[in-house]
Design a protein around this motif. Structure first.
Motif, PDB file in Angstrom:
ATOM      1  N   GLU A 169      13.587  40.942  37.644  1.00 18.02           N
ATOM      2  CA  GLU A 169      13.218  39.535  37.716  1.00 18.02           C
ATOM      3  C   GLU A 169      13.193  38.921  36.320  1.00 18.02           C
ATOM      4  OE1 GLU A 169       8.807  38.740  38.143  1.00 18.02           O
ATOM      5  OE2 GLU A 169       8.880  40.829  38.822  1.00 18.02           O
ATOM      6  N   ALA A 171      11.498  35.171  34.599  1.00 22.34           N
ATOM      7  CA  ALA A 171      10.756  33.937  34.832  1.00 22.34           C
ATOM      8  C   ALA A 171      10.734  33.126  33.542  1.00 22.34           C
ATOM      9  CB  ALA A 171       9.330  34.241  35.287  1.00 22.34           C
ATOM     10  N   SER A 181      11.822  31.139  38.442  1.00 17.12           N
ATOM     11  CA  SER A 181      11.994  32.586  38.480  1.00 17.12           C
ATOM     12  C   SER A 181      13.189  32.981  39.331  1.00 17.12           C
ATOM     13  CB  SER A 181      10.732  33.271  39.031  1.00 17.12           C
ATOM     14  OG  SER A 181      10.526  32.944  40.385  1.00 17.12           O
TER      15      SER A 181
END
Length: 208
Positions: A169, A171, A181
């Motif tokens: 991920e 963000a 994100s």
């Protein structure tokens, strides 16, 4: 002010998790050596969060944008993966309001997926909890992957990736107000970043 502090402590929890993640014996030993440094980092993060919360509270509440405006910024595809779903909502609690838009993307068999999210908290103190990582510096690498704080187009960002599972991920905090994100499974970090870059962050920053 008590409400603000509650959000700060809630935001500090992911900070501690960021600093203290890992599982092997070697990592456990390393964590013990870095414990005092981690504690100081967490305290510094809390102080910074408190300062920014106080600064934001002086400016007064700012109405969050309509989630439909956020949905319009979701791309039709995420670096080649077709959009399968786009949702949005606006929620409020304890005097705070959040607008959120989420897009889900995948290939035909679902082996590659990416989820894009845009959150607007109106620049409230609560955002300091949701983006607690923006208050600290993280740079960690293991055999399985890495996590770190960095910058993306001049904005503070946090990224994490697991090489074994091919999921991760990234963000980004935009204009101290919006959190963008991208989370992916079965894809490379380059593809996750490329998907997030499909969102016009400059246009997002101009929303009011």
């Amino acid at each position: 002010m008590r409400t603000n502090r509650n959000w700060l402590w809630a935001g500090l929890l992911p900070v501690m998790l960021l600093i203290g993640c890992g599982g092997s014996k070697e990592e456990e030993e390393e964590k013990k050596k870095e414990e005092s440094v981690s504690t100081l980092g967490a305290v510094g993060a809390l102080k910074e969060m408190a300062n920014q919360a106080e600064e934001l509270s002086k400016k007064g509440p700012v109405a969050t944008v309509d989630f439909r405006s956020l949905k319009e910024l979701l791309p039709a595809d995420a670096d080649g993966l077709a959009r399968k779903e786009a949702t949005g909502e606006k929620n409020g609690a304890a005097g705070f309001t959040i607008s959120t838009a989420t897009g889900k993307y995948s290939n035909d068999d679902g082996s590659e997926t990416i989820e894009l999210s845009l959150i607007d908290g109106g620049g409230s103190a609560m955002m300091m909890g949701l983006a607690a990582w923006s208050m600290i510096e993280v740079d960690k690498e293991t055999e399985n992957g890495y996590e770190k704080t960095t910058t993306m187009n001049g904005n503070k960002a946090y990224e994490k990736y697991d090489n074994a599972n091919k999921d991760g991920e990234i963000a980004v905090l935009v204009n101290k107000r919006f959190i963008v994100s991208a989370k992916g499974r079965g894809v490379s970090m380059d593809k996750i970043k490329a998907a997030l870059e499909d969102i016009d962050l400059d246009k997002l920053a101009d929303l009011k």
